[in-house]
Design a protein around this motif. Sequence first.
Motif, PDB file in Angstrom:
ATOM      1  N   MET A  97     100.667  -4.115 -60.562  1.00 35.21           N
ATOM      2  CA  MET A  97     100.500  -4.215 -59.127  1.00 35.21           C
ATOM      3  C   MET A  97     101.741  -3.628 -58.467  1.00 35.21           C
ATOM      4  N   SER A  98     101.519  -2.882 -57.407  1.00 36.90           N
ATOM      5  CA  SER A  98     102.656  -2.421 -56.609  1.00 36.90           C
ATOM      6  C   SER A  98     102.453  -2.924 -55.185  1.00 36.90           C
ATOM      7  N   VAL A  99     103.557  -3.281 -54.555  1.00 43.41           N
ATOM      8  CA  VAL A  99     103.507  -3.828 -53.200  1.00 43.41           C
ATOM      9  C   VAL A  99     104.569  -3.146 -52.357  1.00 43.41           C
ATOM     10  N   GLN A 100     104.186  -2.756 -51.167  1.00 42.09           N
ATOM     11  CA  GLN A 100     105.139  -2.240 -50.191  1.00 42.09           C
ATOM     12  C   GLN A 100     105.067  -3.156 -48.966  1.00 42.09           C
ATOM     13  N   TYR A 101     106.201  -3.758 -48.647  1.00 47.45           N
ATOM     14  CA  TYR A 101     106.282  -4.626 -47.467  1.00 47.45           C
ATOM     15  C   TYR A 101     106.670  -3.744 -46.290  1.00 47.45           C
ATOM     16  N   LEU A 102     105.891  -3.778 -45.234  1.00 53.20           N
ATOM     17  CA  LEU A 102     106.098  -2.895 -44.089  1.00 53.20           C
ATOM     18  C   LEU A 102     106.653  -3.616 -42.875  1.00 53.20           C
ATOM     19  N   ALA A 103     106.413  -4.911 -42.785  1.00 53.87           N
ATOM     20  CA  ALA A 103     106.879  -5.703 -41.638  1.00 53.87           C
ATOM     21  C   ALA A 103     106.771  -7.179 -42.022  1.00 53.87           C
ATOM     22  N   CYS A 137     101.282  -5.414 -42.394  1.00 57.09           N
ATOM     23  CA  CYS A 137     102.570  -5.922 -42.871  1.00 57.09           C
ATOM     24  C   CYS A 137     102.840  -5.575 -44.326  1.00 57.09           C
ATOM     25  N   ALA A 138     101.785  -5.233 -45.085  1.00 61.86           N
ATOM     26  CA  ALA A 138     101.985  -4.891 -46.493  1.00 61.86           C
ATOM     27  C   ALA A 138     100.815  -4.062 -46.996  1.00 61.86           C
TER      28      ALA A 138
END
Length: 167
Positions: A97-103, A137-138
Motif C-alpha cells: 500500500m502506498s499513501v500520500q497525505y495531502l492535507a 486529504c489523502a
Amino acid sequence: MTVAARTLTEQEQRERRAWFRARWERGVAFNRRCRIRVTRWDPEAVEIVLPYAESLSAHEDVFHGGVISALIDTAGAGAVIAGHDFTKGSRLSTVSMSVQYLAPARGPEAVAYARCVRRGRRVHFADVDVMAGGRICARGQVVVTISGERPGVGDPIEPLAEPLTEE
C-alpha cells in the motif's frame, strides 16, 4: 470442495459480494470499532465513511494519519472484492500500500472513494481518494492478492445490536 474449484452461478456471485459488504461493516472487529459505514458497494467502486471520534485523532478535530491509511486499505480491498470473480478464491490479503497525505483530515467524517483499476489472476490494484472537510486529504494505492478460500464465507453476520459509541 472449495468454491474456487467450481463455477459459481451469477446468483452465488451476488450473494458472496453481499456477504462481503456486510462483513466489511459488521464482521470485521476493527471496522466495527471505528464505526465505518459502507455507503456504496458495487463492481465499479466502493464508498466508505469513517465518522470522526477523539479516539481516532492525532490532534483535536484531526484524524490520525494511521487511521486514514487504515481507511485507504479497507476501501481499496473493498473495491477489489466488490467486483471480484469468486471462482478465483476469496482469501484476500493486502500485499502493499502506498499513501500520500495531502492535507490534514479534518471534519465530522472522512470518506474514502475506491475503485479497482486492474484485476489480475491473483494480484489486484485499487486507487483510493479520501475526502474530509470538503477537500481531498489523502490518496493511496492498495495491492491485494486473492487466492484460496476464506473460511466462514457465507456464515451469518450478526446485525449490530446497538449503535457503537465512543468509549
